[in-house]
Design a protein around this motif. Structure first.
Motif, mmCIF file in Angstrom:
data_model
loop_
_atom_site.group_PDB
_atom_site.id
_atom_site.type_symbol
_atom_site.label_atom_id
_atom_site.label_comp_id
_atom_site.label_asym_id
_atom_site.label_seq_id
_atom_site.Cartn_x
_atom_site.Cartn_y
_atom_site.Cartn_z
ATOM 1 N N VAL A 330 6.972 12.242 -11.687
ATOM 2 C CA VAL A 330 7.831 12.323 -10.349
ATOM 3 C C VAL A 330 6.865 12.235 -9.182
ATOM 4 C CG1 VAL A 330 7.590 14.964 -9.913
ATOM 5 C CG2 VAL A 330 9.621 13.797 -9.243
ATOM 6 N N ASP A 331 5.646 12.611 -9.343
ATOM 7 C CA ASP A 331 4.745 12.242 -8.384
ATOM 8 C C ASP A 331 4.558 10.880 -8.005
ATOM 9 O OD1 ASP A 331 4.179 14.994 -7.942
ATOM 10 O OD2 ASP A 331 2.573 15.336 -9.175
ATOM 11 N N ILE A 332 4.384 10.088 -9.173
ATOM 12 C CA ILE A 332 4.087 8.626 -9.007
ATOM 13 C C ILE A 332 5.397 7.857 -8.358
ATOM 14 C CG2 ILE A 332 4.029 6.356 -10.503
ATOM 15 C CD1 ILE A 332 2.708 7.921 -12.644
ATOM 16 N N TYR A 333 6.679 8.452 -8.679
ATOM 17 C CA TYR A 333 7.735 7.699 -7.888
ATOM 18 C C TYR A 333 7.774 8.383 -6.571
ATOM 19 C CZ TYR A 333 12.373 6.194 -7.446
ATOM 20 O OH TYR A 333 13.449 5.328 -6.972
ATOM 21 N N LEU A 334 7.530 9.571 -6.207
ATOM 22 C CA LEU A 334 7.567 9.875 -4.709
ATOM 23 C C LEU A 334 6.430 9.329 -4.057
ATOM 24 C CD1 LEU A 334 8.494 13.561 -5.153
ATOM 25 C CD2 LEU A 334 9.774 11.681 -4.626
ATOM 26 N N TRP A 335 5.280 9.263 -4.429
ATOM 27 C CA TRP A 335 4.235 8.943 -3.699
ATOM 28 C C TRP A 335 4.250 7.156 -3.703
ATOM 29 C CZ3 TRP A 335 1.239 11.082 -0.385
ATOM 30 C CH2 TRP A 335 0.852 12.360 -0.553
ATOM 31 N N VAL A 336 4.883 6.377 -4.532
ATOM 32 C CA VAL A 336 4.925 5.064 -4.336
ATOM 33 C C VAL A 336 6.201 5.002 -3.346
ATOM 34 C CG1 VAL A 336 5.719 2.945 -5.481
ATOM 35 C CG2 VAL A 336 4.084 4.414 -6.559
ATOM 36 N N SER A 337 7.094 5.642 -3.241
ATOM 37 C CA SER A 337 7.951 5.588 -2.221
ATOM 38 C C SER A 337 7.513 5.824 -1.017
ATOM 39 C CB SER A 337 9.207 6.477 -2.675
ATOM 40 O OG SER A 337 9.782 6.264 -3.683
ATOM 41 N N PHE A 338 6.597 6.776 -0.846
ATOM 42 C CA PHE A 338 5.937 7.243 0.166
ATOM 43 C C PHE A 338 5.086 5.956 0.902
ATOM 44 C CE2 PHE A 338 2.511 8.709 2.909
ATOM 45 C CZ PHE A 338 3.366 9.641 3.929
ATOM 46 N N VAL A 339 4.489 5.364 -0.010
ATOM 47 C CA VAL A 339 3.739 4.200 0.404
ATOM 48 C C VAL A 339 4.423 3.002 0.974
ATOM 49 C CG1 VAL A 339 2.216 2.328 -0.554
ATOM 50 C CG2 VAL A 339 1.744 4.710 -1.079
ATOM 51 N N PHE A 340 5.604 2.881 0.566
ATOM 52 C CA PHE A 340 6.701 1.777 0.911
ATOM 53 C C PHE A 340 7.052 2.420 2.250
ATOM 54 C CE2 PHE A 340 6.856 0.243 -3.456
ATOM 55 C CZ PHE A 340 7.274 -1.284 -3.214
ATOM 56 N N VAL A 341 7.384 3.413 2.407
ATOM 57 C CA VAL A 341 7.840 3.919 3.909
ATOM 58 C C VAL A 341 6.667 3.738 4.802
ATOM 59 C CG1 VAL A 341 8.658 5.865 5.026
ATOM 60 C CG2 VAL A 341 9.582 5.405 2.906
ATOM 61 N N PHE A 342 5.582 3.916 4.468
ATOM 62 C CA PHE A 342 4.371 3.861 5.259
ATOM 63 C C PHE A 342 4.156 2.452 5.616
ATOM 64 C CE2 PHE A 342 0.067 4.074 6.535
ATOM 65 C CZ PHE A 342 -0.204 4.971 7.406
ATOM 66 N N LEU A 343 4.171 1.603 4.591
ATOM 67 C CA LEU A 343 3.935 0.267 4.914
ATOM 68 C C LEU A 343 5.019 -0.433 5.840
ATOM 69 C CD1 LEU A 343 2.882 -1.109 1.482
ATOM 70 C CD2 LEU A 343 1.378 -0.715 3.300
ATOM 71 N N SER A 344 6.112 0.025 5.814
ATOM 72 C CA SER A 344 7.095 -0.546 6.748
ATOM 73 C C SER A 344 6.727 -0.031 8.203
ATOM 74 C CB SER A 344 8.408 0.377 6.360
ATOM 75 O OG SER A 344 8.707 1.612 6.794
ATOM 76 N N VAL A 345 6.276 1.105 8.390
ATOM 77 C CA VAL A 345 5.568 1.428 9.767
ATOM 78 C C VAL A 345 4.411 0.568 10.076
ATOM 79 C CG1 VAL A 345 4.668 3.354 11.081
ATOM 80 C CG2 VAL A 345 6.442 3.858 9.393
ATOM 81 N N LEU A 346 3.661 0.354 8.958
ATOM 82 C CA LEU A 346 2.374 -0.554 9.392
ATOM 83 C C LEU A 346 2.864 -1.952 9.650
ATOM 84 C CD1 LEU A 346 -0.144 0.690 6.824
ATOM 85 C CD2 LEU A 346 -0.083 1.186 9.122
ATOM 86 N N GLU A 347 3.938 -2.467 9.075
ATOM 87 C CA GLU A 347 4.474 -3.616 9.484
ATOM 88 C C GLU A 347 5.015 -4.023 10.646
ATOM 89 O OE1 GLU A 347 7.816 -6.608 9.654
ATOM 90 O OE2 GLU A 347 7.776 -4.600 9.824
ATOM 91 N N TYR A 348 5.528 -2.797 11.276
ATOM 92 C CA TYR A 348 6.098 -3.015 12.730
ATOM 93 C C TYR A 348 4.568 -3.013 13.694
ATOM 94 C CZ TYR A 348 8.054 -2.148 17.220
ATOM 95 O OH TYR A 348 7.986 -2.231 18.515
#
Length: 474
Positions: A330-348
């Motif tokens: 579950v840590d792998i799934y949640l942290w990968v999801s967190f990275v995707f969310v964080f990358l969307s902020v960096l994209e903007y």
């Protein structure tokens, strides 16, 4: 008067005599009716009951079992071969499984079978005698305990749930109802898509295998369970028994019995509470790719909200788990999801930075074009035409074959336009030096392209990650 007094006395005496006679007649009549019934009972062989010494009230239990005649502090056949003690268990309920404490709680009926000739007693009917827990304190019983147990107790409502049954030949059945909480070594590397195997271990505390031989009375059939046993988070797959010897360096070898059961975790609860919310937060972060890049408050607030929500989900999951030093599924799934969310902020952040840099270059370029236009003669013959585009879009300005002051001066009104096209034509023959001449060029910058590519790359990468994740752990 004296004659009346004497008459009264005579009447009373007569009345008393009559009463005495009637009472005697009634007693003689009762004896005549009861005598034939007693004679029939004594003469009928079918109605005659054989007296059993074990059932008479005059015989005390201590005297019948001769408890005071033997020393029950020693095991049966002391200094002889090991006493065989059979064990069987009936699991009444599996109360709870705790991931934080790594333990489980179970209620069971524990039964022991052995033979103690000191408890043999005469009985013509070969019937057993059943006692409660009060006799247990006076005789020898096996000292079985639960290895790795944290807490355990014998139920005492309404009395101690202990039963002792003694047979005439000395065989003993000792049963008790126990609730035990024991440790269970769990591996959470695949949590919550995991299966756990827990073990309840039984062993004699004082007697080694030379004094007491502990064994399962009927093999795998010695363990029985209630079909109604169920857990909210787990599916009970199977129960089975094993036995082996356990060695202690200071005391020796002991017989140890194992109750093994396998549990498989239900995934639906975690899908609703963890996986679906995390996936929705990642998808929500992609909405910013469709929002105008100039809407800074909207895109920033959306990105920060999704990041904070993912942090809350991760914290909630870890709060209900032990602090293990390895990564869980579950840590792998949640942290990968967190990275995707964080990358969307960096994209903007990247889009906003490039937009700011491009606007600055646009202003400088417009100023440069204006200065060059003012320095040019009124009419220029242009033989080599090149195009410069800003922001990848053409404006409504017409392509000019020549340059005059009036059109250039008129462009001051269109400086605020987002899309601007300036056509420059320079006559390299009329200019003195090629290096100083202004060459035609074309510049293309488009910050919309980053959002356009992100709309495809982010969902595609996340779907690819989910395919790999569920194929590995399911």
């Amino acid at each position: 008067m004296p004659s009346c007094y004497h008459c009264t006395r005579l009447l009373l005496l007569l009345f008393c005599l009559v009463l005495i006679v009637e009472c005697r007649k009634h007693k003689s009549r009762k004896k005549r009716w009861s005598a034939p019934a007693d004679t029939h009972k004594q003469g009928s062989p079918l109605s005659k009951k054989v007296a059993d010494g074990t059932k008479t009230r005059k015989v005390k239990t201590d005297h019948l079992l001769r408890v005071d005649d033997h020393d029950f502090t020693m095991r049966p056949a002391f200094a002889g071969p090991a006493v065989p003690v059979g064990v069987d268990v009936q699991v009444e309920s599996l109360d709870s499984i705790s991931e934080v404490d790594m333990d489980f709680t179970m209620t069971l009926y524990l039964r022991h079978y052995w033979k103690d000739e000191r408890l043999a007693f005469p009985s013509s009917t070969n019937k057993s005698m059943t006692f409660d827990g009060r006799l247990v304190k006076k005789i020898w019983v096996p000292d079985v305990f639960f290895v790795h147990s944290k807490r355990s107790f014998i139920h005492d409502t309404t009395t101690d749930n202990i039963m002792l049954r003694v047979f005439p030949d000395g065989h003993v059945l000792y049963s008790l109802r126990v609730t035990v909480t024991a440790a269970c070594n769990m591996d959470f590397s695949r949590f919550p898509l995991d299966s756990q195997t827990c073990t309840l271990e039984l062993e004699s505390y004082a007697y080694t295998d030379e004094d007491l031989m502990l064994y399962w009375k009927s093999g795998d059939e010695s363990l029985s369970t209630d079909d109604r046993i169920s857990l909210s988070q787990f599916l009970i797959q199977k129960f089975h028994t094993t036995s082996r010897l356990a060695f202690y360096s200071s005391t020796g070898w002991y017989n140890r019995l194992y109750i093994n059961f396998t549990l498989r975790r239900h995934i639906f609860f975690f899908l609703l509470q963890t996986y679906f919310p995390a996936t929705l937060m990642v998808m929500l972060s992609w909405v910013s790719f469709w929002i105008d890049r100039r809407a800074v408050p909207a895109r920033v607030s959306l990105g920060i909200t999704t990041v904070l929500t993912m942090s809350t989900i991760i914290t909630g999951v870890n709060a209900s788990m032990p602090r293990v030093s390895y990564i869980k599924a579950v840590d792998i799934y949640l942290w990968v999801s967190f990275v995707f969310v964080f990358l969307s902020v960096l994209e903007y952040a990247a889009v906003n930075y490039l937009t700011t840099v491009r606007d600055g270059k646009d202003r400088k370029l417009r100023e440069k074009v204006r200065e060059q236009a003012q320095a040019m003669p009124c009419t220029c013959g242009l033989s080599h035409a090149r195009t410069m585009m800003l922001d990848g879009a053409y404006s409504d300005a017409d392509s000019l074959a020549g340059y005059t002051r009036a059109p250039i001066a008129g462009e001051d009104a269109s400086e605020k336009q987002e899309h601007m096209v300036v056509h420059l034509a320079l006559d390299t023959e009329s200019t003195g030096a090629k290096k100083k001449g202004l060459r035609g060029f074309r510049i293309i910058q488009n910050t919309h392209a980053i959002d356009t590519y992100s709309r495809v790359i982010f969902p595609g990468a996340y779907i690819f990650f989910n395919l790999i994740y569920w194929s590995v752990y399911c």
